[in-house]
Write a protein that holds these residues in place. Structure first.
Motif, PDB file in Angstrom:
ATOM      1  N   GLN A  64       2.994   3.229   5.563  1.00  0.00           N
ATOM      2  CA  GLN A  64       2.060   3.856   5.455  1.00  0.00           C
ATOM      3  C   GLN A  64       1.725   4.297   4.008  1.00  0.00           C
ATOM      4  O   GLN A  64       0.438   4.319   3.459  1.00  0.00           O
ATOM      5  N   LEU A  65       2.589   4.808   3.218  1.00  0.00           N
ATOM      6  CA  LEU A  65       2.503   5.108   1.983  1.00  0.00           C
ATOM      7  C   LEU A  65       1.806   3.972   1.105  1.00  0.00           C
ATOM      8  O   LEU A  65       0.760   4.120   0.483  1.00  0.00           O
ATOM      9  N   MET A  72       0.454   1.178   2.213  1.00  0.00           N
ATOM     10  CA  MET A  72      -0.890   0.568   2.622  1.00  0.00           C
ATOM     11  C   MET A  72      -2.018   1.526   2.297  1.00  0.00           C
ATOM     12  O   MET A  72      -3.115   1.066   2.067  1.00  0.00           O
ATOM     13  N   TYR A  73      -1.712   2.781   2.420  1.00  0.00           N
ATOM     14  CA  TYR A  73      -2.947   3.624   2.113  1.00  0.00           C
ATOM     15  C   TYR A  73      -3.081   3.899   0.630  1.00  0.00           C
ATOM     16  O   TYR A  73      -4.275   4.117   0.113  1.00  0.00           O
ATOM     17  N   SER A  74      -2.240   3.564  -0.033  1.00  0.00           N
ATOM     18  CA  SER A  74      -2.562   3.562  -1.692  1.00  0.00           C
ATOM     19  C   SER A  74      -3.288   2.269  -1.791  1.00  0.00           C
ATOM     20  O   SER A  74      -4.117   2.111  -2.847  1.00  0.00           O
ATOM     21  N   ALA A  75      -3.015   1.061  -1.289  1.00  0.00           N
ATOM     22  CA  ALA A  75      -3.632  -0.135  -1.288  1.00  0.00           C
ATOM     23  C   ALA A  75      -5.225  -0.091  -0.780  1.00  0.00           C
ATOM     24  O   ALA A  75      -5.999  -0.314  -1.577  1.00  0.00           O
ATOM     25  N   LEU A  76      -5.133   0.760   0.277  1.00  0.00           N
ATOM     26  CA  LEU A  76      -6.512   1.130   0.650  1.00  0.00           C
ATOM     27  C   LEU A  76      -7.373   1.984  -0.441  1.00  0.00           C
ATOM     28  O   LEU A  76      -8.401   1.751  -0.776  1.00  0.00           O
ATOM     29  N   ALA A  77      -6.541   2.773  -1.010  1.00  0.00           N
ATOM     30  CA  ALA A  77      -7.484   3.601  -1.947  1.00  0.00           C
ATOM     31  C   ALA A  77      -7.813   2.715  -3.101  1.00  0.00           C
ATOM     32  O   ALA A  77      -8.984   2.945  -3.680  1.00  0.00           O
TER      33      ALA A  77
END
Lengths: 88, 498, 563, 501
Positions: free
Chosen positions: C457-458, C460-465
């Motif tokens: 989660q951590l 992938m969501y920073s990748a998302l950011a």
């Protein structure tokens, strides 16, 4: 530089060069993210901190902090950035 | 037997010197004589070790020019250490000098080798001096014998350098040192080097302070500021002279004198109790910092090395003035360690001059790849001077720091450490330039890459040996320390020496 | 295996022979040498050996125990990989300096007393500078000098500290120390410099990017991890370290985001990774220390891998600036893959090495309920993915095509990268292999569902950011620039100070000397007027004058005597 | 001192007389010969023979013995008594040995400036001068001192006036006037003493004078004596005759004068103060020390400084002599064993070094015909042996260890420190630095300045001059190491002089 280094005369068309493919990757990323958020419902968190228990904590924290990081870094550039030959 | 050997240690170099004058028309024979003489002298010096290690101090008196004050020679650990350093390095320097003098086509080579031999005899005389008078006598002899060497080139520069050299060394020694010697004699009634000193109970703290200050400044060869200027001036001499005399014999004679006076005239405890070394301690601390700073500004290689020597000498003085056993051990070791390191550097400077005719640091770009042995040796010598393991210089710095910690001199400790960094700042760029900057275009065009153009073998072999010596001194640091034990523990057991 | 023979000595002595061995034999020799000494290490029994009595001080030059074993083992592995990576290069300076450097680091890790530690400590500094200078550029030369000064500076502070420690405690043994005494504080500071503590960190970012391609690989492995080892040995459980470490994890990533030189980005992320280890050392529990050791182990590998890939880029493309690169995956696919493996490892993706070690540290923090620290570490984890995991591969190999077309990395580099990548994955997949050699017994399970999901989660969501900001063009572009950091103080400040001070010293002693000379000539001119040729005291007096003088004298004498 | 063992014992007692007669008789023979070469041979033989006698005498009195001999067999106080003790013996050795060495070098030096006939006369004068100096030294009679002093002075005037430079005449004339005044003063002093005591025998005077210690006549006598003798040995500020006299005296003559004349006068001073007036009277009652010390120090400093600025080699050395005499009088005035030892040892050492230096310069002048420093430029290359000898002697004069000069300076400074006169000790050190300056200046010129074109081809000096030069140089080193004959003896003399008072 190395003699083997050359500039390409025209862009080759590889898989990554097609914008559609890039879009596919981005979409895939969105899907993975959505799935990970959904996974929140299916496992037990062994929380040591109150914050951890917050829904989707890791995901949101990761996202928000990264945005803040980049924004802060952009502000730092205003103060810290110098020409490449600043020290010469 | 030891008596005969003691005389021999003085006569051998002088006889060798005269023999080589007789052979001046056949340079090969002359140079062989030089080397053989050096080897014999070294053997003689080594032959004293069994006796000294057994706790003996063989002594002879040549004459008694002043009633109760003889020209006396005594072999004790400190002096023997200095004698070993001077005579041992003389062999290498002689081999080196033969190569250098021929390589650089110097004139008056016979006179050069003669004066060289006399200088060594004088240095041995200083090492084995049994009292202050004898020491003073040979101290002056060394000044005079080296003067023709400094002015060897005979041009206006050499003359000016020589004038400063003689002026400062004679001026301080007669003006201050002699006076201090006489005063000491008047106070103590003797000038014999005695374990535990001769002044305790006879001189007040104030007088002790003045006397020790006079002694230290009077020993101009120790190059304390502001009497350091002769040393850079003496760099007009041919490089072997700078190597042996201004890295080993002359300057070490100076600091050795101060050390010996501290140990045997004042006594370590007496200095520590009275704080007699206070003034000189800070003068030396200033000198070692300022000299390093000045060295940074010098582009001439020998000038930089000269200022480096000025700074390094003050380490010995600092050790002598701190006056505790660790500091004295450090000071004594520094004599040997710095000698080995600095002679390597000067050998390298000379080799660079002979092989490439370069004298300025800014001209050394890329030369290291052409002279890899020389520059590797320079690197090793530099690291030793800086005081980093695994080279000999590390131990002397170690003990000096121990000594200043024992004395609670925190500021001094800081200065010593700062000086190490400054040493890096002025020495390491030379290595870096040599190995890692590109050769100037015209030089690169002249020779294909990878060509090795070293100085003659006579030059390269000695400098490799002294570089190896720096490593050996690291490994045998413990042996030197054990050897020095008698002087370090003497004050606690003065009765044993009576 | 020779009982009691320190593998560091094999390595150092053997390395000094390298320049003397002709090619092609040298190629085999340089790989064989660290393998031989590694064999010596692995086969050796634990305990204290090669005890000396030097200067009446008991020295333990070879102490092998759990902690020192892990570090010296990974140093050996890094040495082997480092020399393989550089085999294509004929310059003997790399293997020589590199192996001496590795040997020194191993010797330091095996040192049982502070004096031995100091000896090797300084040797790492002196040997490693050659890896920077070997770049043979003006800026590398200067950076090397700065690096050397700081490294030796750390060494002399260590020296001062250990001497004071010795006078305070009478012991030189290198065991747990504390910050109560001056000696302890100085030693701590010395370790801190090498460990690149905040505000003491900038030598790292200053020098590593200036080194050669192969040089940086070696540099990244030893110095800082040696410092981590030293802290773990001497200051485990020191609370201050937790905070120092936490800051270390967080603040370099801001710089990493805006840094253009990709090897400098890696240097910042190195700093950030060290922070994790320092936090762990500060916590000091067995789990935390295991975590520190394990993380150091993994970190050396993946950081080496990342530097290797960037080194390959530097070698082939001639630059490592993000602003000049892009699209290299077409020319260097193998390197690209390796870089991504390294990036995944450093970002602690499950099944990659970083995951199995970093999660130990984060867990150790969690067990101690250090909320703020934990939040910072989580943030840093996200951040490191952001710049090392995404930015590095993205700007070098993808992004906008710079048009550079070059060869794939040479075989030696590919072999080294391949092995390293395999190790990264191997550890990630079989963490038990690593856990088995850690100093304390391990009962830690990295692969729990919660761990894996939260970590993903951590990341992938920073990748998302990252993706979102790229799409919206908020993400700062790569610009040709340098950013001010603490190195300003010594690059501008000290230079501005030192040069004038030394010039002033030189000038003032010179003018002191000429002042003396001018006083002398002043005196001479005064004397010349009184006693010089023809002056009143020295001129020839005529007969009358002489007689008068004599009579005068007689008169005075008579007056004195008679009255 | 092998010589002595083969001489019958009673001859030993006659040695002083033999010595005196040898020189006295050789003088007229020389004058009659009118053959320069032959005269030189005779004169040289005579002077060496008397030097041998001096050795024998020294051997005899070594360890404290003394020889007392009545001329013509009349016992004192009526006859003329010859008294030889250790002090006398060393001065005798000084006069004859250094005289003989200079004499040896003289022939070559003179042939270039004088015809044969003149030469024999010159040797005659030289021998007379030497004889009278011997006479002054050995006599135990106050009036004889005056007589010999006059003879020596007259001989000296003649020697100086022989100089080729016309200024030599003026110099000699001034010396004549000053010498005469000095001698007259001494005569007056002796007359006063005779008035009081009715005797001229020094031993008797010493016995009888103490009862007149408060007598103003004796005080006046002392004043006249002090000034008179001070002129003779050129004490500052009565030294003005000396620089010119030494500068213009011909060739090697200066060497002899510098070595002997002033030293013998100083010897007379010591004799009179210690053995006639008595230490107690001179230094206690008459406060001689308070006058002597400041004048000595002023002399040392002023003359040394002056020497630094001289541009003529001989004049420079002459000024240095004035300074060095200051050392001796200072040592005397210190009135302790070390000081007096320094004074006596330095008389011998300085005589040796200064004679050597002047001789070396004379050798240079023999080739260059000029003594200006500028023309001696670069002579170190053309005349290396002479210059080397000069350098050794010069270093000795500075007082570098292993040379005689160091020994005397050591005792002098120790003497000052013994008195706790720290400033005096410091001033002595300062004056040594000045000595470095003026000797260094000469060596610098000789070794480093390029030779002027006209002297570029100058040859090395003749052997007959070189050998004596080197003899002086080697002796300077010898007496820097083995000091039994100089400082050792001087210390015994000093103790006995002081102990006797």
């Amino acid at each position: 530089m190395k003699e083997s280094t050359t500039k390409a005369s025209k862009p080759e068309n590889t898989w990554f060069d097609k914008p559609a493919n890039v879009k596919k990757i981005i979409v895939a990323l969105f899907i993975v993210c959505a799935m990970l958020m959904a996974a929140e419902f299916f496992y037990h968190k062994h929380a040591y901190f109150a914050a951890e228990e917050f829904f989707g904590f890791y995901a949101l924290y990761g996202f928000i902090m990264c945005v803040l990081l980049v924004l802060a870094a952009k502000v730092m550039r205003v103060f810290l950035m110098r020409d490449e030959d600043y020290y010469d | 037997m030891t008596g005969i050997l003691l005389y021999a240690s003085l006569l051998v170099p002088i006889t060798g010197g005269l023999l080589l004058v007789a052979q001046k028309d056949s340079p090969n024979t002359r140079d062989v004589i030089s080397v053989v003489t050096a080897a014999i002298l070294f053997a003689i010096v080594l032959s004293f070790y069994p006796a000294v290690l057994a706790g003996d101090t063989p002594s002879v008196t040549l004459a008694e020019p002043i009633k109760g004050l003889g020209i006396t020679f005594t072999v004790e650990p400190l002096g023997l250490l200095f004698a070993t350093v001077a005579s041992g390095l003389w062999i290498l320097t002689t081999i080196y000098a033969v190569g250098y003098m021929r390589g650089a086509n110097e004139a008056n080579q016979t006179r050069f080798f003669l004066c060289f031999a006399i200088s060594i005899a004088a240095a041995i005389g200083i090492a084995f001096a049994g009292n202050l008078l004898t020491l003073f006598v040979f101290y002056e002899m060394l000044t005079l014998a080296t003067y023709p060497l400094v002015t060897h080139k005979g041009n206006e520069d050499a003359r000016r350098g020589g004038r400063i050299y003689l002026g400062i060394l004679m001026g301080t020694s007669i003006g201050l040192l002699l006076f201090a010697v006489l005063w000491t004699y008047q106070i103590a009634g003797t000038l014999d080097f005695t374990a535990g000193g001769i002044l305790e109970g006879k001189a007040s703290p104030t007088i002790a302070l003045i006397l020790l200050t006079l002694f230290a400044f009077g020993t101009g060869k120790a190059a304390l500021m502001p009497f350091h200027r002769w040393l850079p001036s003496a760099m007009v001499a041919p490089t072997p002279v700078s190597a042996l005399l201004h890295a080993v014999a002359v300057v070490k004679a100076g600091v050795f004198t101060v050390l010996k006076i501290s140990v045997y005239i004042f006594g370590i405890d007496f200095i520590a109790e009275t704080g007699a070394g206070t003034i000189i301690l800070w003068v030396a601390a200033f000198t070692l910092t300022a000299a390093s700073l000045i060295a940074l500004t010098k582009d001439n290689l020998k000038a930089r090395l000269a200022y480096s020597t000025v700074g390094q000498l003050s380490y010995v003085i600092v050790g002598a003035m701190l006056a505790n056993s660790a500091a004295i051990a450090g000071a004594a070791m520094q004599i040997a360690m710095h000698a080995m390191g600095k002679i390597t550097l000067f050998f390298c400077a000379g080799a660079i001059y002979v092989a490439a005719h370069k004298t300025e640091i800014s001209q050394l770009d890329g030369l290291g790849r052409r002279m890899p042995y020389t520059f590797a040796a320079f690197f090793i010598g530099s690291v030793s001077i800086i005081g980093l393991p695994p080279l000999g210089g590390a131990w002397s710095k170690w003990f000096l720091l121990m000594g200043s910690a024992d004395a609670g001199q925190w500021i001094l400790m800081g200065l010593l450490l700062l000086s190490s960094l400054l040493n890096i700042a002025y020495l390491m760029p030379i290595v870096g330039r040599g190995f890692f900057r590109p050769l100037p275009a015209d030089e690169a065009a002249r020779l294909p890459a990878g060509t090795i153009e070293e100085a003659p073998l006579n030059c390269v072999v000695p400098l490799c040996l002294t570089a190896a010596g720096c490593v050996a001194l690291f490994l045998f640091g413990d042996a030197i320390y054990n050897y020095l034990q008698p002087i370090l523990s003497a004050p606690e057991a003065p009765a044993a020496d009576q | 295996m020779i009982e009691g023979l320190n593998p560091a000595l094999i390595l150092i002595a053997g390395a000094l022979l390298v320049p003397l061995i002709p090619q092609p034999a040298r190629r085999f020799y340089v790989v064989l040498l660290p393998l031989v000494s590694m064999l010596q290490l692995v086969m050796h029994s634990h305990g204290t050996f090669a005890q000396l009595n030097f200067f009446d001080l008991p020295l333990e030059t070879f102490r092998l125990d759990g902690l020192s074993f892990v570090f010296s083992l990974i140093f050996h592995i890094a040495a082997v990989l480092g020399v393989i990576y550089a085999i294509h290069d004929d310059d003997p300076i790399h293997p020589t300096a590199g192996l001496v450097y590795a040997g020194a680091a191993i010797g330091a890790a095996l040192a049982g007393d502070l004096l031995t530690l100091f000896v090797y400590w300084e040797l790492t500094a002196v040997s490693s500078v050659f890896l920077i200078w070997a770049r043979r550029t003006e800026s590398a030369f200067k950076a090397g000098m700065r690096y050397l000064l700081i490294q030796v500076g750390s060494g002399v502070i260590l020296l001062a500290g250990l001497i004071i420690h010795f006078t305070e405690s009478g012991s030189l043994a290198f065991n747990a120390m504390n910050l109560e005494t001056i000696g302890g504080k100085l030693v701590f500071l010395a370790f801190g410099i090498k460990c690149a503590f905040p505000f003491l960190h900038n030598w790292l970012q200053d020098s590593y990017p200036e080194a050669t391609a192969s040089g940086t690989v070696l540099l990244s492995a030893f110095t800082t991890k040696l410092a981590v080892y030293a802290l773990a040995r001497g200051y485990a459980g020191t609370e201050m370290l937790i905070w120092i470490g936490a800051i270390m994890t967080a603040f370099p990533i801001f710089y990493a985001v805006i840094e253009n030189d990709l090897r400098r980005v890696l240097a910042y992320s190195l700093n950030n990774q060290l922070g994790f280890m320092v936090v762990a050392v500060g916590i000091g529990t067995p789990l935390a220390l295991n975590g520190a050791a394990a993380h150091a182990f993994c970190h050396i590998l993946y950081k080496a891998l990342l530097f290797m890939s960037m080194g390959a880029v530097l070698l082939r493309a001639g630059t490592c600036k993000g602003s000049e690169l892009g699209g290299l995956y077409k020319s260097m696919p193998f390197t690209t893959v390796c870089c991504i493996i390294g990036a995944a490892s450093i970002s602690a993706f499950p099944l990659f090495s970083g995951f199995v070690s970093k999660s130990m540290i984060v867990s150790a923090v969690a067990y101690e309920h250090l909320t703020l620290v934990w939040l910072m570490l989580i943030f840093a984890s996200a951040g490191v993915f952001h710049h090392s995991g995404i930015k590095i591969p993205y700007f070098a190999f993808f992004a906008h095509d710079s048009g550079i077309r070059c060869e794939e990395a040479p075989l030696s580099m590919r072999v080294a990268m391949g092995i390293t990548a395999a190790l990264c994955i191997g550890i990630g997949v079989f963490p038990g292999l690593l856990y088995a050699i850690l100093p304390y017994p391990v009962d830690y399970v990295p692969y729990t569902v919660a761990h894996v999901i939260t970590q993903l989660q951590l990341l992938m969501y920073s990748a998302l950011a990252f993706t979102v900001m790229m799409l919206w063009k908020i993400y700062p572009p790569e610009l040709k620039s340098v950013n001010l950091d603490t190195d300003w103080f010594y690059r501008k400040g000290a230079t501005a100070l030192l040069l004038p001070v030394s010039a002033l010293t030189a000038r003032s002693t010179e003018s002191l000397f000429s002042l003396l000379a001018s006083i002398k000539s002043k005196f001479l001119s005064v004397f010349e007027k009184t006693v010089g040729p023809g002056a009143w005291l020295s001129r020839s007096v005529d007969t009358a004058g002489m007689v008068t003088l004599t009579m005068g004298s007689l008169l005075i004498f008579l007056l004195l005597y008679l009255f | 001192m092998l010589l002595v063992t083969s001489v019958p014992f009673d001859m030993i007692e006659q040695l002083p007389a033999i010595q005196l007669l040898l020189t006295l008789l050789a003088a007229p023979i020389c004058s009659m010969l009118r053959n320069g070469d032959l005269s030189w041979r005779i004169a040289t033989a005579a002077s060496w023979a008397s030097a041998a006698c001096a050795f024998a005498i020294l051997h005899q009195v070594w360890g404290g013995g003394s020889i007392s001999y009545e001329m013509g067999g009349w016992p004192p106080p009526w006859g003329i008594e010859v008294v030889i003790d250790e002090l006398t013996a060393i001065i005798l050795l000084l006069v004859t040995l250094f005289g003989a060495l200079v004499m040896t070098a003289l022939r070559q030096s003179l042939t270039s400036i004088m015809r044969h006939q003149r030469q024999s006369l010159y040797y005659t004068t030289f021998l007379l001068c030497m004889a009278s100096l011997i006479g002054i030294t050995i006599t135990g009679d106050a009036f004889n001192v005056f007589v010999f002093l006059e003879i020596s002075s007259l001989a000296t005037y003649t020697l100086i006036a022989r100089g080729r430079d016309r200024r030599a005449l003026t110099a000699a004339f001034r010396y004549l006037i000053m010498g005469t005044i000095g001698a007259t003063f001494i005569l007056i002093a002796i007359g006063f003493m005779y008035m009081l005591t009715g005797t001229l025998n020094m031993a008797d005077l010493a016995e009888r004078l103490p009862q007149h210690h408060d007598n103003k006549v004796l005080h006046a006598s002392f004043a006249f004596f002090t000034i008179g003798i001070a002129i003779k040995f050129a004490m500052f500020p009565m030294h003005y005759w000396l620089p010119n006299a030494y500068t213009y005296a011909p060739k090697a003559t200066t060497a002899f004068l510098a070595a002997t004349a002033t030293k013998v006068s100083l010897y007379v001073m010591i004799r009179f103060i210690f053995d006639v007036y008595g230490v107690e009277f001179a230094f206690g009652q008459m406060q001689l020390g308070t006058l002597l010390v400041p004048l000595s120090i002023a002399g040392i400093l002023v003359a040394s400084l002056t020497a630094v600025f001289q541009t003529d080699a001989k004049r420079l050395l002459a000024w240095s002599s004035v300074a060095q005499l200051g050392y001796m009088t200072l040592g005397l005035a210190l009135l302790n064993v070390n000081g007096l030892t320094a004074a006596i040892a330095h008389m011998f050492n300085h005589a040796m070094m200064k004679a050597g230096l002047f001789l070396a310069v004379a050798t240079m002048i023999y080739r260059t015909q000029t003594s200006s420093l500028a023309s001696l430029s670069g002579i170190g290359r053309t005349m290396p042996w002479t210059t080397a000898a000069f350098a050794i002697l010069g270093i000795g004069l500075i007082g570098v260890p292993f040379t005689a000069g160091f020994i005397s300076k050591w005792y002098l400074i120790t003497g000052a420190l013994d008195k706790d006169w720290l400033p005096v000790a410091i001033l002595l050190i300062v004056s040594s630095l000045m000595a470095i300056a003026y000797i260094g200046k000469m060596l610098d010129v000789m070794y480093f300045k390029p030779a002027p074109a006209e002297f570029a081809e100058v040859k090395e000096g003749p052997m007959s001059m070189l050998i004596p030069c080197w003899a002086f140089a080697l002796l300077t080193i010898y007496f820097g190491i083995d000091t039994r004959l100089t400082a050792g003896l001087a210390e015994r003399i000093a103790s006995s002089l002081l102990g006797g008072s």
